[in-house]
Design a protein around this motif. Structure first.
Motif, PDB file in Angstrom:
ATOM      1  N   UNK A 174       0.827  -1.210   0.000  1.00 41.38           N
ATOM      2  CA  UNK A 174       0.000   0.000   0.000  1.00 41.38           C
ATOM      3  C   UNK A 174       0.863   1.262   0.000  1.00 41.38           C
ATOM      4  N   UNK A 175       1.871   1.284   0.856  1.00 38.32           N
ATOM      5  CA  UNK A 175       2.757   2.448   0.915  1.00 38.32           C
ATOM      6  C   UNK A 175       3.510   2.600  -0.398  1.00 38.32           C
ATOM      7  N   UNK A 176       3.986   1.499  -0.923  1.00 32.54           N
ATOM      8  CA  UNK A 176       4.721   1.554  -2.189  1.00 32.54           C
ATOM      9  C   UNK A 176       3.828   2.086  -3.311  1.00 32.54           C
ATOM     10  N   UNK A 177       2.572   1.631  -3.350  1.00 34.26           N
ATOM     11  CA  UNK A 177       1.633   2.124  -4.355  1.00 34.26           C
ATOM     12  C   UNK A 177       1.382   3.623  -4.158  1.00 34.26           C
ATOM     13  N   UNK A 178       1.136   4.042  -2.928  1.00 33.40           N
ATOM     14  CA  UNK A 178       0.839   5.445  -2.648  1.00 33.40           C
ATOM     15  C   UNK A 178       2.006   6.343  -3.080  1.00 33.40           C
ATOM     16  N   UNK A 179       3.232   5.942  -2.735  1.00 32.50           N
ATOM     17  CA  UNK A 179       4.407   6.729  -3.118  1.00 32.50           C
ATOM     18  C   UNK A 179       4.617   6.721  -4.635  1.00 32.50           C
ATOM     19  N   UNK A 180       4.370   5.585  -5.255  1.00 34.87           N
ATOM     20  CA  UNK A 180       4.493   5.488  -6.708  1.00 34.87           C
ATOM     21  C   UNK A 180       3.504   6.436  -7.392  1.00 34.87           C
ATOM     22  N   UNK A 181       2.294   6.522  -6.845  1.00 29.41           N
ATOM     23  CA  UNK A 181       1.289   7.451  -7.391  1.00 29.41           C
ATOM     24  C   UNK A 181       1.722   8.899  -7.203  1.00 29.41           C
ATOM     25  N   UNK A 182       2.321   9.212  -6.061  1.00 32.37           N
ATOM     26  CA  UNK A 182       2.812  10.574  -5.834  1.00 32.37           C
ATOM     27  C   UNK A 182       3.871  10.933  -6.877  1.00 32.37           C
ATOM     28  N   UNK A 183       4.768  10.006  -7.184  1.00 34.32           N
ATOM     29  CA  UNK A 183       5.776  10.239  -8.225  1.00 34.32           C
ATOM     30  C   UNK A 183       5.128  10.334  -9.605  1.00 34.32           C
ATOM     31  N   UNK A 187      -5.704   5.545  -4.864  1.00 36.18           N
ATOM     32  CA  UNK A 187      -4.787   6.129  -3.891  1.00 36.18           C
ATOM     33  C   UNK A 187      -5.545   6.562  -2.633  1.00 36.18           C
ATOM     34  N   UNK A 188      -6.746   7.122  -2.796  1.00 28.29           N
ATOM     35  CA  UNK A 188      -7.564   7.504  -1.630  1.00 28.29           C
ATOM     36  C   UNK A 188      -7.957   6.271  -0.813  1.00 28.29           C
TER      37      UNK A 188
END
Length: 187
Positions: free
Chosen positions: A87-96, A152-153
């Motif tokens: 989940x964290x990896x996905x969230x950070x990937x989306x931010x990038x 992401x939400x």
């Protein structure tokens, strides 16, 4: 002193030391040192040291935790220790992903994010509903910087309700607070 690896798998020696820490009940004892070593390369090291006040703010909200470079690193390490860092990896990937301006690069990255996190049975499949998954599948064909926003939400909400409270109760977080509290009372 061990180095903290944020991205990528831990080395064999780091895995061995982590197992030894778990056996001895030392989870978190050397973690502060590892965190500060990780960020000590910056020229403003003294002004960016991990403090008790900063660490206490992590418990105010997930947003404050993620806004702190030490908080983010600590939380990611905690999630990896639980084998639940997708989940964290996905969230950070989306931010990038939101920072990409080239449409070709955006298309390529969106496809990769879909294959890695969204597609059913993907290697790091995140927990989202079928409707959101299908919407993203359509969005990826003509991606925009917002094509993963709904997922992401959802993921942020899952972390906020599940992983974040466990982190606040974890040995790692409690030990960091205790060590910083002890250091601040010494002077």
């Amino acid at each position: 002193m061990r180095r903290l690896i944020i991205d990528g798998p831990p080395s064999a020696s780091e895995q061995r030391m982590d197992r030894e820490d778990r056996k001895k009940g030392n989870i978190g004892k050397n973690f502060m040192c590892r965190l500060q070593c990780m960020f000590s390369h910056s020229s403003s090291y003294e002004s960016s040291r991990l403090t008790l006040e900063d660490t206490q703010q992590w418990s105010q909200s997930l947003e404050k935790l993620l806004d702190s470079k030490y908080g983010l690193a600590t939380f990611r390490t905690f999630l990896k220790s639980e084998y639940s860092d997708e989940n964290m990896e996905f969230w950070l990937t989306c931010e990038d992903f939101k920072k990409i301006r080239s449409s070709l690069r955006m298309w390529s990255r969106a496809k990769r994010i879909y294959e890695q996190f969204i597609k059913a049975e993907s290697p790091k499949e995140i927990n989202i509903d079928h409707q959101t998954r299908e919407q993203i599948k359509r969005n990826v064909k003509s991606p925009t910087m917002h094509c993963f926003d709904e997922a992401q939400k959802i993921v942020y909400g899952l972390m906020e309700r599940d992983s974040y409270p466990r982190f606040l109760r974890s040995d790692v977080y409690r030990t960091i607070l205790e060590n910083l509290s002890a250091d601040s009372s010494k002077g």
